[in-house]
Design a protein around this motif. Structure first.
Motif, mmCIF file in Angstrom:
data_model
loop_
_atom_site.group_PDB
_atom_site.id
_atom_site.type_symbol
_atom_site.label_atom_id
_atom_site.label_comp_id
_atom_site.label_asym_id
_atom_site.label_seq_id
_atom_site.Cartn_x
_atom_site.Cartn_y
_atom_site.Cartn_z
ATOM 1 N N GLN A 247 0.820 -1.216 0.000
ATOM 2 C CA GLN A 247 0.000 0.000 0.000
ATOM 3 C C GLN A 247 0.856 1.269 0.000
ATOM 4 O OE1 GLN A 247 -3.354 -0.293 -0.277
ATOM 5 N NE2 GLN A 247 -3.195 -2.512 -0.168
ATOM 6 N N GLN B 103 -1.256 6.509 3.792
ATOM 7 C CA GLN B 103 -2.634 6.981 3.819
ATOM 8 C C GLN B 103 -2.721 8.484 4.034
ATOM 9 O OE1 GLN B 103 -4.719 4.762 6.844
ATOM 10 N NE2 GLN B 103 -5.369 3.223 5.370
ATOM 11 N N ASP C 52 -5.201 11.769 5.333
ATOM 12 C CA ASP C 52 -6.037 11.954 6.524
ATOM 13 C C ASP C 52 -7.428 11.342 6.378
ATOM 14 O OD1 ASP C 52 -3.997 13.214 7.869
ATOM 15 O OD2 ASP C 52 -4.721 15.243 7.439
ATOM 16 N N ASP C 53 -7.950 11.295 5.142
ATOM 17 C CA ASP C 53 -9.287 10.738 4.933
ATOM 18 C C ASP C 53 -9.287 9.210 4.815
ATOM 19 O OD1 ASP C 53 -8.311 10.178 2.385
ATOM 20 O OD2 ASP C 53 -9.713 11.514 1.344
ATOM 21 N N GLY C 54 -8.114 8.589 4.953
ATOM 22 C CA GLY C 54 -8.018 7.129 4.901
ATOM 23 C C GLY C 54 -7.714 6.574 3.525
ATOM 24 N N SER C 55 -7.770 7.399 2.492
ATOM 25 C CA SER C 55 -7.451 6.921 1.142
ATOM 26 C C SER C 55 -5.929 6.890 0.963
ATOM 27 C CB SER C 55 -8.101 7.818 0.088
ATOM 28 O OG SER C 55 -7.541 9.128 0.134
ATOM 29 N N GLN C 56 -5.496 6.162 -0.069
ATOM 30 C CA GLN C 56 -4.065 6.078 -0.336
ATOM 31 C C GLN C 56 -3.571 7.337 -1.031
ATOM 32 O OE1 GLN C 56 -2.239 2.516 -1.849
ATOM 33 N NE2 GLN C 56 -4.094 1.345 -1.418
ATOM 34 N N SER D 235 -0.971 -0.029 11.887
ATOM 35 C CA SER D 235 -2.188 0.166 11.106
ATOM 36 C C SER D 235 -3.403 0.280 12.025
ATOM 37 C CB SER D 235 -2.356 -1.014 10.157
ATOM 38 O OG SER D 235 -3.589 -0.954 9.488
ATOM 39 N N ASP D 236 -4.404 1.021 11.573
ATOM 40 C CA ASP D 236 -5.639 1.173 12.353
ATOM 41 C C ASP D 236 -6.344 -0.158 12.587
ATOM 42 O OD1 ASP D 236 -5.262 3.902 12.552
ATOM 43 O OD2 ASP D 236 -6.613 4.382 10.876
ATOM 44 N N ASP D 237 -6.094 -1.156 11.731
ATOM 45 C CA ASP D 237 -6.752 -2.454 11.909
ATOM 46 C C ASP D 237 -5.844 -3.480 12.577
ATOM 47 O OD1 ASP D 237 -5.043 -2.920 9.796
ATOM 48 O OD2 ASP D 237 -6.562 -3.766 8.474
ATOM 49 N N LYS E 203 -0.350 7.047 16.495
ATOM 50 C CA LYS E 203 -0.506 8.506 16.600
ATOM 51 C C LYS E 203 -1.418 8.871 17.758
ATOM 52 C CE LYS E 203 0.052 9.201 11.654
ATOM 53 N NZ LYS E 203 -0.630 9.611 10.408
#
Length: 163
Positions: free
Chosen positions: A47, A50, A52-56, A100-102, A149
């Protein structure tokens, strides 16, 4: 100089690149390619960074590698050069990983320790860079600082250390 020199790669020393590749695949979920297997392995984290909106975003991930300390390639002499073992006495490579957030620091630390890593610390907050962090030393002596973060209003949990 009008344009700075650019970092293109960082690789980790290992006496066993195959085992190191398996460790990083299990702990971080990274794809690791033998190029050639047992000699040098390329780590492809996957990947782009990212937004701020989560898109790459447009910036691709930074590739890393694992080199065999018995004969670190590339090198002009096919027999390689000394030293032929990883440095394990004192400070070695230190790598910062944005979790990662996940995923979670706890899962990564647990998987790393289960596979022979040494936990260095956990449950720490560093205000200078607004991040929650923990760290481990992999079985080959490299240190990984795991980073989450802090956000706009970081709430430091009770019992955590901070600076």
């Amino acid at each position: 100089m009008s344009y700075p020199n650019t970092l293109i790669f960082v690789d980790f020393p290992s006496a066993d690149p195959e085992a190191t590749a398996e460790f990083y695949e299990a702990v971080f979920g990274w794809e690791v390619e033998g190029r050639p297997a047992g000699v040098f392995h390329r780590i492809v984290p996957g990947q782009n960074f990212q937004l701020d909106d989560g898109s790459q975003g447009p910036t691709g991930n930074l590739h890393m590698g694992i080199h065999n300390t018995a004969n670190a390639r590339p090198y002009p002499d096919p027999e390689g050069a000394e030293p032929r073992e990883p440095a394990t006495n004192g400070r070695t490579t230190r790598v910062w990983i944005l979790v990662s957030d996940d995923d979670s620091i706890d899962r990564i630390l647990g998987e790393a320790v289960k596979r022979g890593a040494k936990e260095l610390w956990r449950d720490h907050y560093w205000a200078e860079f607004n991040g929650f962090n923990a760290a481990f030393e992999d079985p080959w002596g490299n240190t990984f600082v795991l980073w989450v973060k802090g956000g706009d209003d970081p709430q430091i949990p009770e019992g955590w250390t901070n600076e």
